[in-house]
Design a protein around this motif. Structure first.
Motif, PDB file in Angstrom:
ATOM      1  N   ASP A 204       0.755  -1.133   0.024  1.00 55.59           N
ATOM      2  CA  ASP A 204      -0.012   0.013  -0.043  1.00 55.59           C
ATOM      3  C   ASP A 204       0.842   1.083   0.016  1.00 55.59           C
ATOM      4  O   ASP A 204       0.439   2.361  -0.427  1.00 55.59           O
ATOM      5  CB  ASP A 204      -0.919   0.105   0.920  1.00 55.59           C
ATOM      6  N   GLU A 205       2.073   1.256   0.532  1.00 60.36           N
ATOM      7  CA  GLU A 205       3.069   2.104   0.601  1.00 60.36           C
ATOM      8  C   GLU A 205       3.307   2.896  -0.958  1.00 60.36           C
ATOM      9  O   GLU A 205       3.552   3.968  -1.036  1.00 60.36           O
ATOM     10  CB  GLU A 205       4.293   2.116   1.026  1.00 60.36           C
ATOM     11  N   TYR A 206       3.160   1.887  -1.860  1.00 57.79           N
ATOM     12  CA  TYR A 206       3.561   2.393  -3.297  1.00 57.79           C
ATOM     13  C   TYR A 206       2.254   2.601  -4.082  1.00 57.79           C
ATOM     14  O   TYR A 206       2.554   2.787  -5.409  1.00 57.79           O
ATOM     15  CB  TYR A 206       4.311   1.232  -4.006  1.00 57.79           C
ATOM     16  N   GLY A 207       1.055   2.466  -3.776  1.00 62.22           N
ATOM     17  CA  GLY A 207      -0.308   2.866  -4.425  1.00 62.22           C
ATOM     18  C   GLY A 207      -0.063   1.819  -5.876  1.00 62.22           C
ATOM     19  O   GLY A 207       0.198   0.642  -5.851  1.00 62.22           O
ATOM     20  N   GLY A 208      -0.560   2.426  -6.945  1.00 64.23           N
ATOM     21  CA  GLY A 208      -0.633   1.692  -8.065  1.00 64.23           C
ATOM     22  C   GLY A 208       0.640   1.355  -8.651  1.00 64.23           C
ATOM     23  O   GLY A 208       0.682   0.530  -9.468  1.00 64.23           O
ATOM     24  N   LEU A 209       1.873   1.844  -8.205  1.00 65.75           N
ATOM     25  CA  LEU A 209       3.151   1.617  -8.750  1.00 65.75           C
ATOM     26  C   LEU A 209       3.430   0.104  -8.456  1.00 65.75           C
ATOM     27  O   LEU A 209       4.212  -0.586  -9.336  1.00 65.75           O
ATOM     28  CB  LEU A 209       4.248   2.282  -8.151  1.00 65.75           C
ATOM     29  N   ILE A 210       2.980  -0.311  -7.275  1.00 67.45           N
ATOM     30  CA  ILE A 210       3.260  -1.937  -6.987  1.00 67.45           C
ATOM     31  C   ILE A 210       2.499  -2.913  -7.966  1.00 67.45           C
ATOM     32  O   ILE A 210       3.255  -3.943  -8.311  1.00 67.45           O
ATOM     33  CB  ILE A 210       2.634  -2.154  -5.446  1.00 67.45           C
ATOM     34  N   GLY A 211       1.339  -2.404  -8.389  1.00 64.93           N
ATOM     35  CA  GLY A 211       0.801  -3.238  -9.358  1.00 64.93           C
ATOM     36  C   GLY A 211       1.600  -3.395 -10.756  1.00 64.93           C
ATOM     37  O   GLY A 211       1.450  -4.474 -11.319  1.00 64.93           O
ATOM     38  N   LEU A 212       1.793  -2.159 -11.271  1.00 68.41           N
ATOM     39  CA  LEU A 212       2.734  -1.948 -12.209  1.00 68.41           C
ATOM     40  C   LEU A 212       3.982  -2.899 -12.310  1.00 68.41           C
ATOM     41  O   LEU A 212       4.482  -3.592 -13.017  1.00 68.41           O
ATOM     42  CB  LEU A 212       2.785  -0.613 -12.659  1.00 68.41           C
ATOM     43  N   LEU A 213       4.566  -2.764 -11.038  1.00 63.50           N
ATOM     44  CA  LEU A 213       5.707  -3.439 -10.878  1.00 63.50           C
ATOM     45  C   LEU A 213       5.396  -5.091 -10.916  1.00 63.50           C
ATOM     46  O   LEU A 213       6.287  -5.894 -11.391  1.00 63.50           O
ATOM     47  CB  LEU A 213       6.793  -3.094  -9.743  1.00 63.50           C
ATOM     48  N   ALA A 214       4.455  -5.483 -10.399  1.00 65.46           N
ATOM     49  CA  ALA A 214       4.046  -6.671 -10.107  1.00 65.46           C
ATOM     50  C   ALA A 214       3.793  -7.634 -11.608  1.00 65.46           C
ATOM     51  O   ALA A 214       4.090  -8.728 -11.917  1.00 65.46           O
ATOM     52  CB  ALA A 214       2.977  -6.962  -9.087  1.00 65.46           C
TER      53      ALA A 214
ATOM     54  N   PRO B 102      12.439  -4.835 -21.147  1.00 67.11           N
ATOM     55  CA  PRO B 102      13.717  -3.701 -21.041  1.00 67.11           C
ATOM     56  C   PRO B 102      13.354  -2.772 -20.320  1.00 67.11           C
ATOM     57  O   PRO B 102      12.244  -1.919 -20.236  1.00 67.11           O
ATOM     58  CB  PRO B 102      13.464  -3.796 -22.822  1.00 67.11           C
ATOM     59  N   GLN B 103      14.237  -2.248 -19.685  1.00 62.62           N
ATOM     60  CA  GLN B 103      14.198  -0.982 -18.560  1.00 62.62           C
ATOM     61  C   GLN B 103      15.601  -0.498 -18.774  1.00 62.62           C
ATOM     62  O   GLN B 103      16.305  -0.409 -17.987  1.00 62.62           O
ATOM     63  CB  GLN B 103      13.872  -1.655 -17.127  1.00 62.62           C
TER      64      GLN B 103
ATOM     65  N   GLY C  57      10.381  17.875 -14.834  1.00 69.33           N
ATOM     66  CA  GLY C  57       9.266  17.217 -15.397  1.00 69.33           C
ATOM     67  C   GLY C  57       9.091  15.802 -14.956  1.00 69.33           C
ATOM     68  O   GLY C  57       9.127  15.539 -13.919  1.00 69.33           O
ATOM     69  N   PHE C  58       9.038  14.841 -15.806  1.00 70.20           N
ATOM     70  CA  PHE C  58       9.003  13.503 -15.644  1.00 70.20           C
ATOM     71  C   PHE C  58      10.326  12.763 -15.061  1.00 70.20           C
ATOM     72  O   PHE C  58      10.407  11.820 -14.835  1.00 70.20           O
ATOM     73  CB  PHE C  58       8.570  12.731 -16.805  1.00 70.20           C
ATOM     74  N   GLY C  59      11.354  13.326 -14.932  1.00 70.61           N
ATOM     75  CA  GLY C  59      12.521  13.112 -14.507  1.00 70.61           C
ATOM     76  C   GLY C  59      12.433  12.505 -13.104  1.00 70.61           C
ATOM     77  O   GLY C  59      12.997  11.262 -12.985  1.00 70.61           O
ATOM     78  N   ARG C  60      11.645  12.858 -12.259  1.00 69.25           N
ATOM     79  CA  ARG C  60      11.471  12.154 -10.885  1.00 69.25           C
ATOM     80  C   ARG C  60      10.811  11.047 -11.043  1.00 69.25           C
ATOM     81  O   ARG C  60      11.140   9.855 -10.329  1.00 69.25           O
ATOM     82  CB  ARG C  60      10.854  13.214  -9.930  1.00 69.25           C
ATOM     83  N   THR C  61       9.730  11.046 -11.909  1.00 67.61           N
ATOM     84  CA  THR C  61       8.951   9.675 -11.948  1.00 67.61           C
ATOM     85  C   THR C  61       9.788   8.700 -12.538  1.00 67.61           C
ATOM     86  O   THR C  61       9.889   7.603 -12.354  1.00 67.61           O
ATOM     87  CB  THR C  61       7.788   9.841 -12.766  1.00 67.61           C
ATOM     88  N   ARG C  62      10.699   8.945 -13.699  1.00 64.61           N
ATOM     89  CA  ARG C  62      11.599   8.169 -14.304  1.00 64.61           C
ATOM     90  C   ARG C  62      12.566   7.506 -13.475  1.00 64.61           C
ATOM     91  O   ARG C  62      12.768   6.309 -13.505  1.00 64.61           O
ATOM     92  CB  ARG C  62      12.363   8.807 -15.458  1.00 64.61           C
TER      93      ARG C  62
ATOM     94  N   THR D  65      10.828   5.403 -10.890  1.00 62.31           N
ATOM     95  CA  THR D  65      10.447   4.054 -11.351  1.00 62.31           C
ATOM     96  C   THR D  65      11.708   3.018 -11.631  1.00 62.31           C
ATOM     97  O   THR D  65      11.803   1.940 -11.426  1.00 62.31           O
ATOM     98  CB  THR D  65       9.772   4.002 -12.567  1.00 62.31           C
ATOM     99  N   ALA D  66      12.736   3.790 -12.153  1.00 65.93           N
ATOM    100  CA  ALA D  66      14.040   3.238 -12.531  1.00 65.93           C
ATOM    101  C   ALA D  66      14.780   2.500 -11.319  1.00 65.93           C
ATOM    102  O   ALA D  66      14.964   1.391 -11.284  1.00 65.93           O
ATOM    103  CB  ALA D  66      15.016   3.996 -13.434  1.00 65.93           C
ATOM    104  N   TYR D  67      14.493   3.261 -10.384  1.00 66.97           N
ATOM    105  CA  TYR D  67      15.105   2.793  -9.144  1.00 66.97           C
ATOM    106  C   TYR D  67      14.425   2.027  -8.274  1.00 66.97           C
ATOM    107  O   TYR D  67      15.099   0.738  -7.915  1.00 66.97           O
ATOM    108  CB  TYR D  67      15.238   3.930  -8.058  1.00 66.97           C
ATOM    109  N   LEU D  68      13.164   1.516  -8.444  1.00 67.71           N
ATOM    110  CA  LEU D  68      12.333   0.469  -7.956  1.00 67.71           C
ATOM    111  C   LEU D  68      12.625  -0.512  -8.748  1.00 67.71           C
ATOM    112  O   LEU D  68      12.896  -1.706  -8.054  1.00 67.71           O
ATOM    113  CB  LEU D  68      10.794   0.827  -7.957  1.00 67.71           C
ATOM    114  N   VAL D  69      12.652  -0.718 -10.003  1.00 68.62           N
ATOM    115  CA  VAL D  69      12.929  -1.684 -10.820  1.00 68.62           C
ATOM    116  C   VAL D  69      14.262  -2.211 -10.637  1.00 68.62           C
ATOM    117  O   VAL D  69      14.843  -3.392 -10.594  1.00 68.62           O
ATOM    118  CB  VAL D  69      12.856  -1.469 -12.513  1.00 68.62           C
ATOM    119  N   TRP D  70      15.255  -1.249 -10.396  1.00 73.09           N
ATOM    120  CA  TRP D  70      16.655  -1.788 -10.061  1.00 73.09           C
ATOM    121  C   TRP D  70      16.693  -2.447  -8.939  1.00 73.09           C
ATOM    122  O   TRP D  70      17.432  -3.421  -8.833  1.00 73.09           O
ATOM    123  CB  TRP D  70      17.639  -0.335 -10.067  1.00 73.09           C
ATOM    124  N   ARG D  71      16.028  -1.984  -7.650  1.00 75.26           N
ATOM    125  CA  ARG D  71      16.040  -2.589  -6.584  1.00 75.26           C
ATOM    126  C   ARG D  71      15.311  -4.048  -6.747  1.00 75.26           C
ATOM    127  O   ARG D  71      16.071  -5.040  -6.060  1.00 75.26           O
ATOM    128  CB  ARG D  71      15.118  -1.815  -5.644  1.00 75.26           C
ATOM    129  N   LEU D  72      14.383  -4.259  -7.500  1.00 77.32           N
ATOM    130  CA  LEU D  72      13.859  -5.454  -7.724  1.00 77.32           C
ATOM    131  C   LEU D  72      15.029  -6.399  -8.348  1.00 77.32           C
ATOM    132  O   LEU D  72      14.897  -7.820  -7.837  1.00 77.32           O
ATOM    133  CB  LEU D  72      12.724  -5.363  -8.401  1.00 77.32           C
TER     134      LEU D  72
END
Length: 150
Positions: free
Chosen positions: A35-45, A52-53, A113-118, A121-128
């Motif tokens: 729940d801490e990650y909201g909809g991002l967790i579903g996208l990652l799952a 490719p990332q 802009g979207f740099g923070r989002t990018r 997201t990249a950081y979460l994928v990298w952590r996974l």
């Protein structure tokens, strides 16, 4: 802990729970709830592990610096360079130098802009992709030496 779901969506809850587990990084982050990650967790799952990332791949280069991962984490969690510097425990000019390096490697400004989002997201994928949570510890074997009494 995965997202709350009804019986028909237990598979989704399980996948989000697995992602939350993989995002743990003891001792600094011993527990993560989906729940801490909201909809991002579903996208990652739902994203294939081998998708490719390119931004996550570029983070490998940033992570080679001793300050890399901590700086990216601080930038993602902070609204400003000064706040990120406080979180990272460095002077703001040092963090700005690190940010300049990150911007050069990543090819975009994390604060524009979207740099923070990018970057986030990249950081979460990298952590996974670099999670060690499910690695088994090396078995400990006790060696007993028996002296030959003969």
């Amino acid at each position: 802990m995965g997202v709350a779901a009804g019986i028909g969506q237990l598979h989704h809850s399980f996948r989000t729970a697995l992602v939350a587990l993989l995002l743990c990084d003891p001792p600094a982050t011993p527990r993560v709830t989906a729940d801490e990650y909201g909809g991002l967790i579903g996208l990652l799952a739902d994203a294939p592990a081998d998708s490719p990332q390119p931004d996550a791949i570029r983070l490998d280069e940033v992570a080679r610096h001793p300050w890399g991962v901590a700086t990216v984490d601080a930038i993602v969690r902070s609204p400003s360079v000064r706040q990120a510097a406080r979180l990272a425990g460095v002077h703001h000019s040092t963090l700005q130098t690190h940010l300049d390096c990150i911007t050069g490697v990543m090819g975009f400004d994390p604060y524009d802009g979207f740099g923070r989002t990018r970057l986030g997201t990249a950081y979460l994928v990298w952590r996974l992709r670099h999670s060690r949570v499910l690695d088994m510890p090396v078995p400990q074997v006790d060696v007993v030496v028996v002296a030959d009494g003969a």
